[in-house]
Design a protein around this motif. Structure first.
Motif, PDB file in Angstrom:
ATOM      1  N   UNK A   7       0.836  -1.202   0.000  1.00  0.00           N
ATOM      2  CA  UNK A   7       0.000   0.000   0.000  1.00  0.00           C
ATOM      3  C   UNK A   7       0.873   1.255   0.000  1.00  0.00           C
ATOM      4  N   UNK A   8       1.915   1.260   0.812  1.00  0.00           N
ATOM      5  CA  UNK A   8       2.813   2.421   0.869  1.00  0.00           C
ATOM      6  C   UNK A   8       3.523   2.636  -0.464  1.00  0.00           C
ATOM      7  N   UNK A   9       3.998   1.561  -1.088  1.00  0.00           N
ATOM      8  CA  UNK A   9       4.671   1.674  -2.387  1.00  0.00           C
ATOM      9  C   UNK A   9       3.724   2.211  -3.454  1.00  0.00           C
ATOM     10  N   UNK A  10       2.488   1.741  -3.446  1.00  0.00           N
ATOM     11  CA  UNK A  10       1.502   2.231  -4.401  1.00  0.00           C
ATOM     12  C   UNK A  10       1.245   3.729  -4.189  1.00  0.00           C
ATOM     13  N   UNK A  11       1.181   4.154  -2.940  1.00  0.00           N
ATOM     14  CA  UNK A  11       0.984   5.570  -2.645  1.00  0.00           C
ATOM     15  C   UNK A  11       2.149   6.417  -3.122  1.00  0.00           C
ATOM     16  N   UNK A  58      -7.042  16.318   2.747  1.00  0.00           N
ATOM     17  CA  UNK A  58      -7.613  15.884   1.476  1.00  0.00           C
ATOM     18  C   UNK A  58      -6.693  14.988   0.644  1.00  0.00           C
ATOM     19  N   UNK A  59      -5.403  15.245   0.646  1.00  0.00           N
ATOM     20  CA  UNK A  59      -4.492  14.394  -0.117  1.00  0.00           C
ATOM     21  C   UNK A  59      -4.461  12.980   0.474  1.00  0.00           C
ATOM     22  N   UNK A  60      -4.503  12.895   1.775  1.00  0.00           N
ATOM     23  CA  UNK A  60      -4.543  11.592   2.448  1.00  0.00           C
ATOM     24  C   UNK A  60      -5.819  10.835   2.093  1.00  0.00           C
ATOM     25  N   UNK A  61      -6.924  11.563   1.896  1.00  0.00           N
ATOM     26  CA  UNK A  61      -8.183  10.923   1.520  1.00  0.00           C
ATOM     27  C   UNK A  61      -8.060  10.239   0.162  1.00  0.00           C
ATOM     28  N   UNK A  62      -7.328  10.835  -0.748  1.00  0.00           N
ATOM     29  CA  UNK A  62      -7.099  10.201  -2.061  1.00  0.00           C
ATOM     30  C   UNK A  62      -6.324   8.899  -1.894  1.00  0.00           C
ATOM     31  N   UNK A  65      -8.699   6.247  -0.460  1.00  0.00           N
ATOM     32  CA  UNK A  65      -9.593   5.688  -1.483  1.00  0.00           C
ATOM     33  C   UNK A  65      -8.838   4.668  -2.330  1.00  0.00           C
ATOM     34  N   UNK A  66      -7.602   4.971  -2.693  1.00  0.00           N
ATOM     35  CA  UNK A  66      -6.806   4.031  -3.491  1.00  0.00           C
ATOM     36  C   UNK A  66      -6.546   2.743  -2.706  1.00  0.00           C
ATOM     37  N   UNK A  67      -6.201   2.850  -1.458  1.00  0.00           N
ATOM     38  CA  UNK A  67      -5.982   1.683  -0.590  1.00  0.00           C
ATOM     39  C   UNK A  67      -7.226   0.802  -0.597  1.00  0.00           C
ATOM     40  N   UNK A  73     -10.660  -4.703  -5.028  1.00  0.00           N
ATOM     41  CA  UNK A  73     -10.384  -5.460  -6.259  1.00  0.00           C
ATOM     42  C   UNK A  73      -9.962  -6.887  -5.946  1.00  0.00           C
ATOM     43  N   UNK A  74      -9.275  -7.085  -4.855  1.00  0.00           N
ATOM     44  CA  UNK A  74      -8.866  -8.436  -4.473  1.00  0.00           C
ATOM     45  C   UNK A  74     -10.069  -9.281  -4.068  1.00  0.00           C
ATOM     46  N   UNK A  75     -11.173  -8.646  -3.761  1.00  0.00           N
ATOM     47  CA  UNK A  75     -12.393  -9.362  -3.392  1.00  0.00           C
ATOM     48  C   UNK A  75     -13.356  -9.479  -4.572  1.00  0.00           C
ATOM     49  N   UNK A  76     -12.911  -9.067  -5.768  1.00  0.00           N
ATOM     50  CA  UNK A  76     -13.736  -9.189  -6.956  1.00  0.00           C
ATOM     51  C   UNK A  76     -14.482  -7.934  -7.358  1.00  0.00           C
ATOM     52  N   UNK A  77     -14.313  -6.859  -6.615  1.00  0.00           N
ATOM     53  CA  UNK A  77     -14.958  -5.584  -6.930  1.00  0.00           C
ATOM     54  C   UNK A  77     -14.317  -5.004  -8.190  1.00  0.00           C
ATOM     55  N   UNK A  78     -15.124  -4.320  -9.011  1.00  0.00           N
ATOM     56  CA  UNK A  78     -14.591  -3.607 -10.176  1.00  0.00           C
ATOM     57  C   UNK A  78     -15.044  -2.151 -10.104  1.00  0.00           C
ATOM     58  N   UNK A  79     -14.459  -1.313 -10.915  1.00  0.00           N
ATOM     59  CA  UNK A  79     -14.840   0.104 -10.918  1.00  0.00           C
ATOM     60  C   UNK A  79     -16.271   0.308 -11.414  1.00  0.00           C
TER      61      UNK A  79
END
Length: 96
Positions: A7-11, A58-62, A65-67, A73-79
């Motif tokens: 998660x940190x690397x993705x951020x 606000x930047x942390x909120x973005x 949301x990404x986290x 997505x790992x649970x099968x959710x899509x956009x």
């Protein structure tokens, strides 16, 4: 499941910094009784993103949301699926 470091690397890649405090806060209940991996229902939704914004800005909120999207997505959710608004909708969607 994405690890804390993933998660940190993705951020860092997406937002330029790791947002460690956000990822720690979102997953604070992970593995703790009585929740275990069902901790996500408590903070992995739009209400949790709003809490992150109130706590960290606000930047942390973005980053939050990404986290959450990464975990969903790992649970099968899509956009194309609705983003859960709160704990009740999270569970109603069959997510835990």
């Amino acid at each position: 499941m994405s690890s804390f470091e993933e998660h940190c690397q993705e951020s860092v890649r997406l937002f330029g910094r790791p947002f460690r405090e956000v990822h720690l806060w979102l997953d604070e209940l992970a593995g703790k009784p009585p929740h275990g991996m069902r901790h996500r229902r408590f903070r992995h939704h739009a209400a949790g993103v709003r809490q992150v914004e109130a706590l960290f800005g606000p930047e942390a909120a973005r980053a939050a949301r990404q986290h959450i999207e990464s975990d969903l997505r790992q649970e099968g959710w899509t956009s194309n699926d609705p983003f859960p608004r709160d704990s009740e909708q999270y569970v109603a969607m069959g997510l835990f």
